[in-house]
Enzyme design. Structure first.
Site, mmCIF file in Angstrom:
data_model
loop_
_atom_site.group_PDB
_atom_site.id
_atom_site.type_symbol
_atom_site.label_atom_id
_atom_site.label_comp_id
_atom_site.label_asym_id
_atom_site.label_seq_id
_atom_site.Cartn_x
_atom_site.Cartn_y
_atom_site.Cartn_z
ATOM 1 N N ALA A 61 0.443 -1.404 0.229
ATOM 2 C CA ALA A 61 0.195 0.080 -0.219
ATOM 3 C C ALA A 61 1.002 1.410 0.143
ATOM 4 C CB ALA A 61 -0.877 -0.118 1.297
ATOM 5 N N GLY A 100 0.843 -5.112 1.064
ATOM 6 C CA GLY A 100 -0.352 -5.479 0.006
ATOM 7 C C GLY A 100 0.288 -6.048 -1.161
ATOM 8 N N GLU A 103 0.101 -9.970 -0.661
ATOM 9 C CA GLU A 103 -1.649 -9.858 -0.686
ATOM 10 C C GLU A 103 -2.278 -10.250 -2.174
ATOM 11 O OE1 GLU A 103 -2.105 -6.822 2.684
ATOM 12 O OE2 GLU A 103 -3.419 -8.855 3.877
ATOM 13 N N GLU A 123 3.367 -5.945 7.668
ATOM 14 C CA GLU A 123 2.861 -4.467 8.039
ATOM 15 C C GLU A 123 3.001 -4.388 9.677
ATOM 16 O OE1 GLU A 123 2.155 -6.903 6.409
ATOM 17 O OE2 GLU A 123 0.246 -6.010 4.640
HETATM 18 C C1 LIG Z 1 -8.444 0.089 7.435
HETATM 19 C C2 LIG Z 1 -7.252 1.200 5.690
HETATM 20 C C3 LIG Z 1 -6.947 0.398 5.490
HETATM 21 C C4 LIG Z 1 -5.744 -0.079 3.953
HETATM 22 C C5 LIG Z 1 -4.671 -0.688 3.808
HETATM 23 C C6 LIG Z 1 -3.923 -0.642 4.814
HETATM 24 C C7 LIG Z 1 -3.100 -2.614 3.982
HETATM 25 C C8 LIG Z 1 -1.334 -2.087 4.215
HETATM 26 C C9 LIG Z 1 -1.118 -3.005 3.591
HETATM 27 C C10 LIG Z 1 0.716 -2.689 3.233
HETATM 28 O O1 LIG Z 1 0.858 -2.367 2.652
HETATM 29 S S1 LIG Z 1 1.679 -1.536 4.543
HETATM 30 C C11 LIG Z 1 2.659 -1.145 3.343
HETATM 31 C C12 LIG Z 1 3.632 -2.128 3.390
HETATM 32 N N1 LIG Z 1 4.817 -2.547 3.175
HETATM 33 C C13 LIG Z 1 6.055 -2.072 2.989
HETATM 34 O O2 LIG Z 1 6.404 -1.699 4.242
HETATM 35 C C14 LIG Z 1 7.317 -1.841 2.860
HETATM 36 C C15 LIG Z 1 8.275 -0.384 2.124
HETATM 37 N N2 LIG Z 1 8.806 -0.574 1.072
HETATM 38 C C16 LIG Z 1 9.653 -1.550 1.968
HETATM 39 O O3 LIG Z 1 10.061 -2.424 2.441
HETATM 40 C C17 LIG Z 1 11.012 -0.728 0.298
HETATM 41 O O4 LIG Z 1 11.028 0.594 0.028
HETATM 42 C C18 LIG Z 1 11.781 -1.363 -0.268
HETATM 43 C C19 LIG Z 1 9.845 -1.666 -1.023
HETATM 44 C C20 LIG Z 1 11.582 -3.402 0.302
HETATM 45 C C21 LIG Z 1 12.848 -1.413 -1.225
HETATM 46 O O5 LIG Z 1 13.233 -0.606 -1.316
HETATM 47 P P1 LIG Z 1 15.095 -0.514 -0.917
HETATM 48 O O6 LIG Z 1 15.835 0.517 -0.363
HETATM 49 O O7 LIG Z 1 15.510 -0.459 -2.667
HETATM 50 O O8 LIG Z 1 14.400 1.413 -1.869
HETATM 51 P P2 LIG Z 1 13.364 2.496 -0.154
HETATM 52 O O9 LIG Z 1 15.035 3.615 -0.388
HETATM 53 O O10 LIG Z 1 12.979 2.193 0.753
HETATM 54 O O11 LIG Z 1 12.487 3.186 -1.552
HETATM 55 C C22 LIG Z 1 12.473 4.180 -2.170
HETATM 56 C C23 LIG Z 1 11.549 5.246 -2.180
HETATM 57 O O12 LIG Z 1 10.011 4.363 -1.810
HETATM 58 C C24 LIG Z 1 8.793 4.749 -1.043
HETATM 59 N N3 LIG Z 1 8.308 3.785 -0.780
HETATM 60 C C25 LIG Z 1 8.673 2.865 -0.543
HETATM 61 N N4 LIG Z 1 7.673 2.039 -0.110
HETATM 62 C C26 LIG Z 1 7.165 2.677 0.652
HETATM 63 C C27 LIG Z 1 5.597 2.210 0.075
HETATM 64 N N5 LIG Z 1 5.293 1.007 -0.269
HETATM 65 N N6 LIG Z 1 4.537 3.709 -0.477
HETATM 66 C C28 LIG Z 1 5.297 4.809 -0.306
HETATM 67 N N7 LIG Z 1 6.394 4.802 -0.398
HETATM 68 C C29 LIG Z 1 7.182 4.013 -0.603
HETATM 69 C C30 LIG Z 1 10.515 5.087 0.356
HETATM 70 O O13 LIG Z 1 10.041 6.379 1.046
HETATM 71 C C31 LIG Z 1 11.632 5.423 -0.811
HETATM 72 O O14 LIG Z 1 10.884 7.086 -1.186
HETATM 73 P P3 LIG Z 1 12.196 8.169 -1.545
HETATM 74 O O15 LIG Z 1 11.343 9.550 -1.050
HETATM 75 O O16 LIG Z 1 12.300 8.379 -2.215
HETATM 76 O O17 LIG Z 1 12.740 8.286 -0.092
#
Ligand SMILES: CCCCCC/C=C/CC(=O)SCCNC(=O)CCNC(=O)[C@H](O)C(C)(C)COP(=O)(O)OP(=O)(O)OC[C@H]1O[C@@H](n2cnc3c(N)ncnc32)[C@H](O)[C@@H]1OP(=O)(O)O
Length: 704
Positions: A61, A100, A103, A123
């Site tokens: 997400a 997500g 998922e 999460e």
């Molecule tokens: C009742 C309401 C219902 C809502 C439902 C909600 C459901 C939630 C489920 C979810 O999916 S929560 C999110 C779960 N995902 C994560 O926790 C993954 C987070 N990301 C990572 O672990 C890493 O970014 C990566 C994918 C492994 C990639 O790593 P890498 O080292 O290659 O790059 P980064 O420097 O970490 O990231 C680059 C850039 O992208 C931004 N970013 C990464 N993931 C997300 C994300 N999920 N959402 C938004 N932005 C994301 C990160 O902040 C970096 O941004 P920057 O501006 O370049 O610093």
């Protein structure tokens, strides 16, 4: 934000298009709805493959959306539609399938993954649970125990591990999308989500609660998976939603999401001189020298070797060298076994001669914390190393600028302050002095990153950020004991707040003699004396008096607590200490009073936070995120509280200020309770959100 093309005649290929990680933003979710509908209704499409653009399946997400109003189609019905499709749907996982993203893959009928891809449901580390069916589909696919492990820890798996667990159907080292298309062409329609195996391991809830230290998401994760084990799928999904609703707007979720972004913010460092991460190019480093193989030097050597660097490890005492070599091999073996990787010991060359580091690109000095010794060493290194070798010190508090002044090239000197054990602890403080070159800072930051550290660039001052803030925190704890608290009362309050250990248990673990040495060096210790004012301010000699009795903590079997034997970890309240404290208070004319956990938290934490504001005001840390990441990764500050500065913002800055003023009136002889002028300024600016503090800090102001 998602595109549909037809490949190999009959396969509908849906690509998620949202760089860098194809997060499931509102536009991507809408894109999936549209493309799935078109693929399912197109008679020429017989099967579907879902992939992500640019080698990343999906990072989950869009976390940036969580703070505001969520619009666009929700995930659950989208995933239910995919699962219910009468054409086989295959996920082609490259890069990451997290949260997500995984998922989405679990709702597909089959999953093909690159062997090195990262899969997981992280999460819980954002204060949430996998609420798009993850807690219901994963246990049905791989069983409750394995699903509980993944969901409550949030840990990532490689594609190969995911295959072993049964999360994916095939792993490939070739082109994943091509492999998925080939796979899609070979299967009839169907679905494989009902591999029921739902028994639960007993005692899991107690274990998770104990290790959660007050975090609520891991507990909710267990409850959701328990629902999968006991309820039909639809009711389990309802339970998942209810539990998610309790987490989604919680302060803990906000704190953990703040930590996620802060960890990335701190890598974009800047210094008051104007040097910055995006304009400073790190120097390539392949070979590093480590000088001094005590506890810190050994850990640093291991961490460097594990990061694939060549290390020249120098210890001038032959006997210490032999012991270190043995210890390093053991640490490497254990780590390699735990990580399932091969040993890397042959990259380390040991020497008793300082000259052995003559050809390295960077040296990390980790000798005894003695300025005269370090001065001499930096002079020698400056002469014997190559002219452009970076000279770094692992000092935890000594003046980096002074060390730099001992060398021919002060611009090449920075601090690299590791935390013990250095091959385990994630934090690295990179300390720049006024003369440090931007490239030197960038190189140390980059090296820290390669070593898997969260590196935070900070300015030079006594104790840098972490230890400087720790001083008032530890001092307040001693003052509270003078006033009537016991070490147990103080520690219990801090542990209930979420610290893995209270201040006294921690002090017993690290050794009371460590702080004693520092206080001696600062001229604060007066052997045998009980005076409570030193250098013009309140002082507690309690720690010194315990050290004078040989009570150094765990290693001597007694300190603030009593232990069964030297080296034991089981802390017991010590009746001797209680009588000692009573006698001490009587001799000092102190009337013991009842101290509750609120006062413990306010005095210890607000003193720490107040020093944090002073540090921000002085420009030693560039922003509150830097301080918070130092405390979360280096000092056990509970991550679900976001770090000290975020915690202050959640309590309310006006409240923190008012309580500091209250305590300062009661204790005018304690300077660290005097509210920082930055805290006052923020309160008078209306206590803005923490993300705006940097603007206010930079605004011109009068300190009058
Ligand atoms: C009742 C309401 C219902 C809502 C439902 C909600 C459901 C939630 C489920 C979810 O999916 S929560 C999110 C779960 N995902 C994560 O926790 C993954 C987070 N990301 C990572 O672990 C890493 O970014 C990566 C994918 C492994 C990639 O790593 P890498 O080292 O290659 O790059 P980064 O420097 O970490 O990231 C680059 C850039 O992208 C931004 N970013 C990464 N993931 C997300 C994300 N999920 N959402 C938004 N932005 C994301 C990160 O902040 C970096 O941004 P920057 O501006 O370049 O610093």
């Amino acid at each position: 934000m998602a595109a549909l093309t037809r490949v190999s005649g009959s396969v509908g290929l849906i690509s998620l298009l949202n760089p860098p990680v194809n997060a499931l933003s509102a536009a991507v979710r809408q894109g999936i709805v549209d493309t799935v509908r078109r693929a399912v209704s197109d008679p020429q499409v017989k099967s579907v493959v879902i992939c992500g653009q640019n080698g990343v399946f999906c990072g989950g997400a869009d976390i940036k959306e969580f703070g505001g109003h969520m619009s666009g189609p929700p995930l659950v019905p989208i995933f239910n539609t995919i699962e219910a499709a009468d054409k086989p749907v295959v996920a082609a996982i490259e890069g990451s399938a997290l949260g997500g993203g995984l998922e989405l893959a679990l709702a597909c009928h089959y999953r093909i993954t690159q062997s090195k891809a990262r899969l997981g449901l992280p999460e819980v580390s954002l204060g949430l649970l996998p609420a798009a069916g993850g807690t219901q589909r994963l246990p049905r696919l791989i069983g409750v125990p394995a699903a509980l492990d993944l969901i409550t820890t949030g840990r990532h798996l490689t594609g190969a591990e995911a295959l072993k667990l049964g999360i994916v159907d095939q792993v490939t080292d070739q082109n994943t999308v091509e492999a998925a298309v080939k796979f899609a062409l070979s299967i009839p329609s169907g679905c494989n989500i009902c591999r029921l195996h739902l028994s639960e391991r007993p005692g899991v809830m107690q274990r998770v609660k104990k290790s959660a230290h007050g975090a609520i998401a891991p507990v909710a994760c267990v409850q959701a998976v328990q629902a999968a084990a006991t309820l039909p799928f639809t009711q389990g999904m309802q339970r998942e939603q209810e539990l998610m609703a309790t987490l989604f707007g919680s302060g803990q979720a906000r704190a953990l999401q703040y930590c996620f972004f802060s960890q990335r913010v701190v890598s974009k460092w800047s210094s008051p001189s104007g040097s910055r991460w995006d304009t400073s190019k790190p120097k390539p480093v392949t070979k590093v020298g480590v000088i001094g193989l005590g506890t810190m030097g050994r850990g640093i050597t291991v961490a460097l070797a594990l990061a694939g660097l060549s290390v020249v490890a120098v210890e001038t005492q032959q006997q210490q060298m032999m012991a270190a070599q043995h210890a390093v091999s053991g640490m490497l073996e254990r780590t390699a076994r735990r990580r399932g990787v091969s040993l890397v010991g042959d990259q380390i060359r040991y020497s008793v001669e300082l000259e052995a580091v003559a050809d390295v690109e960077l040296v990390i000095e980790a000798v005894f914390e003695d300025m005269a010794l370090k001065e001499k060493l930096f002079k020698q290194l400056s002469t014997l190393c190559k002219a452009d070798t970076l000279l770094c010190s692992n000092t935890s508090s000594l003046d980096i600028d002074h060390l730099a002044s001992q060398t021919h090239s002060p611009q090449l000197v920075v601090g690299m302050h590791f935390f013990a054990p250095a091959h385990v602890m994630k934090l690295l403080e990179v300390v720049y002095g006024p003369r440090s070159a931007p490239q030197a800072v960038a190189t140390a930051m980059e090296l820290g990153k390669r070593m898997g550290k969260v590196s935070v660039a900070v300015g030079n001052c006594s104790g840098f950020v972490g230890n400087r803030m720790l001083m008032p925190y530890v001092e307040e704890a001693s003052f509270l004991v003078e006033e009537g608290a016991s070490p147990e009362i103080v520690d219990r309050a801090l542990e209930e707040f979420g610290f893995p250990m209270g201040v006294f248990r921690m002090s017993d673990l690290s050794g009371l003699d460590v702080g004693w040495k520092v206080r001696k060096a600062r001229g604060l210790v007066e052997p045998g004396q009980m005076s409570r004012v030193r250098q013009g301010r309140r002082y507690s000699p309690l720690g010194d008096l315990l050290c004078e009795q040989g009570r150094f903590g765990q290693k001597t079997g007694r300190g603030w607590y009593l232990y069964d034997s030297a080296g034991s970890r089981e802390a017991q309240p010590d009746p001797w200490l209680q009588s000692f404290l009573e006698e001490y208070r009587a001799r000092q004319g102190l009337v013991s009073r009842r101290i509750d956990s609120q006062e413990v938290l306010e005095r210890c934490l607000y003193a720490l936070i107040n020093e944090g504001f002073n540090i921000l005001q002085e420009g030693i840390a560039a922003g509150p995120e830097d301080i918070d990441m130092i405390y979360v990764f280096g000092y056990g500050f509970p991550r679900h509280r976001g770090g000290p500065m975020f915690y202050a913002s959640q309590v309310g800055l006006a409240q923190v200020l008012q309580r500091l003023e209250h305590y300062q009136q009661l204790h005018p002889d304690i300077p660290h309770l005097r509210p920082s002028s930055l805290l006052r300024r923020l309160v008078s600016s209306g206590s803005p959100r923490i993300q705006r503090w940097r603007e206010i800090i930079r605004m011109p102001h009068s300190s009058l």
